[in-house]
Enzyme design. Structure first.
Site, PDB file in Angstrom:
ATOM      1  NE  ARG A  53      -3.115   0.278   3.150  1.00 27.36           N
ATOM      2  CZ  ARG A  53      -2.582   0.344   4.385  1.00 27.36           C
ATOM      3  NH1 ARG A  53      -1.885   1.398   4.761  1.00 27.36           N
ATOM      4  NH2 ARG A  53      -2.748  -0.644   5.228  1.00 27.36           N
ATOM      5  CE1 TYR A 105     -16.656  11.772 -15.949  1.00 22.39           C
ATOM      6  CE2 TYR A 105     -16.320  11.656 -13.577  1.00 22.39           C
ATOM      7  CZ  TYR A 105     -16.623  11.043 -14.777  1.00 22.39           C
ATOM      8  OH  TYR A 105     -16.883   9.705 -14.801  1.00 22.39           O
ATOM      9  CG  ASP A 177     -10.039  16.750 -14.769  1.00 23.53           C
ATOM     10  OD1 ASP A 177      -9.329  16.223 -15.655  1.00 23.53           O
ATOM     11  OD2 ASP A 177     -11.011  16.176 -14.245  1.00 23.53           O
ATOM     12  CE  LYS A 202     -12.817   8.629 -18.346  1.00 18.01           C
ATOM     13  NZ  LYS A 202     -13.169   9.860 -17.661  1.00 18.01           N
TER      14      LYS A 202
END
Ligand SMILES: *Cc1c(COP(=O)(O)O)cnc(C)c1O
Length: 384
Positions: A53, A105, A177, A202
């Site tokens: 982690r 978004y 973004d 994306k």
């Protein structure tokens, strides 16, 4: 490759930054370190890796790579774009305020308004294409300006340098973004942004086969905090996804060029088509913010929105396309087509949709990298 890739061109960095041959075997591709823990040689003696982690070499390679591409100090990889945004927002405390592009978004809008608002964070939604609106929305407790440029599906362009100036004057962070243009076309840190976020799902991954999110920052303090939250809250990116996204990024330059030249060809066709009443595409000289777009970005990408006037006309096109696939998401090698009003933006109330200009006749295209002739022919037959 030997030496520091910092001074090299974009695609050279995309292929080599963070991608040193594996120290154990010399493997050219960074291996997928599919392990949850690491052996300690003796008490208090280990190789810098304790628990996955906190550290995983595959993830670190991707993080170094994206930092080099955005021109930041550090990169941080999370399970999805939303997990990256969730980590980002832990920079803020209860009572603090963010000024946001009204057209961000949908998942970001939902997270801010439905989840973070429960923890005392406050948001104002403004048209960030107008710096005056952003300035007017600043309050004494404003600590962040959050923008997306271009936006989806209206393709609105925000002036990043103007936002950075407002942020500096008001002791705020500017977050951009950069999912739609990627660092190949636009590097917000160079225009004064403090943090860049990506849905790597994306264009960066680019093959519609993995999800991921990235944060890049220039600040040591913020970078340390993102690492601390990643370790504490655990929304990290898995090794296999880290590998896939790195693999995607190696061809980002050639893909972005192909997406854009295909989109240009399609815009040429649609621009003269009698059934198309409007095209939203930042690459068109007639786009309201074309000048800002040209100033801050090297290109305009492969996303465009067309207005066919009515729901029926939009439905006819969506039902008839054969090479384009009807689907949400974007940025993959395959061309996708969608209907924002009933798909990506269905959860936005009708009145707000109308205010944003998201009419029933709008169709959004994520132009892929198939042969341009086939894409043009497909739209021609579907519109006939
Ligand atoms: C998809 C997307 C996100 C969210 O990313 P996920 O990987 O789906 O969590 C955030 N911003 C933009 C602009 C997006 O397109």
């Amino acid at each position: 490759m030997k030496g520091d890739p910092k001074d090299l061109g974009f695609s050279t960095r995309a292929i080599h930054a963070g991608q040193a041959p594996d120290p154990t075997t010399g493997a050219v591709a960074v291996p997928i370190y599919q392990t949850s823990t690491y052996v300690h040689e003796a008490l208090g003696k280990h190789k810098g890796f304790e628990y996955a982690r906190v550290e995983n070499p595959t993830r670190t390679a991707l993080e170094e790579n994206i930092a080099a591409l955005e021109g930041g100090r550090s990169g941080h990889a999370f399970a999805t774009g939303m997990a990256a945004i969730q980590t980002l927002m832990t920079l803020l405390k209860s009572g603090q305020h963010t000024v946001c592009s009204r057209n961000v978004y949908g998942g970001t809008f939902r997270f801010f308004t439905q989840v973070l608002s429960r923890y005392g964070l406050e948001f104002s939604w403004v048209d960030s294409t107008d710096p005056g609106e952003v300035r007017d929305a600043i309050r004494p407790e404003t600590r962040m300006i959050y923008v997306e440029t271009p936006t989806n599906p209206m393709m609105e362009i925000t002036d990043i340098a103007a936002m950075a100036e407002i942020a500096r004057e008001n002791d705020c962070l500017l977050v951009v973004d950069n999912t739609f243009l990627t660092p190949y076309w636009q590097r917000p840190l160079e225009h004064g942004a403090d943090v860049v976020i990506h849905s790597a799902t994306k264009y960066l991954n680019g093959h519609s086969d993995a999800m991921g999110g990235l944060l890049v920052t220039d600040s040591e303090e913020h970078g340390d905090w993102f690492d601390y939250v990643a370790k504490s809250a655990g929304g990290i990116l898995a090794p296999f996804e880290s590998f896939l996204i790195m693999r995607g990024i190696k061809t980002l330059g050639v893909r972005m060029e192909a997406h854009e030249s295909n989109a240009d060809r399609i815009v040429e066709l649609l621009g003269q088509h009698p059934k198309v009443s409007n095209i939203l595409y930042p690459g068109l000289p007639g786009h309201v913010n074309h000048d800002v777009q040209k100033r801050q970005s090297g290109g305009h990408g492969g996303m465009l929105t067309v207005d066919l006037g009515t729901f029926e006309a939009a439905k006819r096109l969506l039902d008839r396309v054969q090479v384009f696939s009807l689907a949400e998401s974007l940025g993959g090698v395959e061309s996708l087509i969608s209907h924002p009003a009933t798909m990506t933006h269905a959860s936005v109330p009708e009145r707000e949709r109308a205010e944003l200009g998201i009419d029933d006749g709008l169709v959004r295209l994520s132009v892929g990298i198939e042969d341009a002739d086939d894409l043009v022919a497909d739209l021609e037959q579907a519109l006939a």
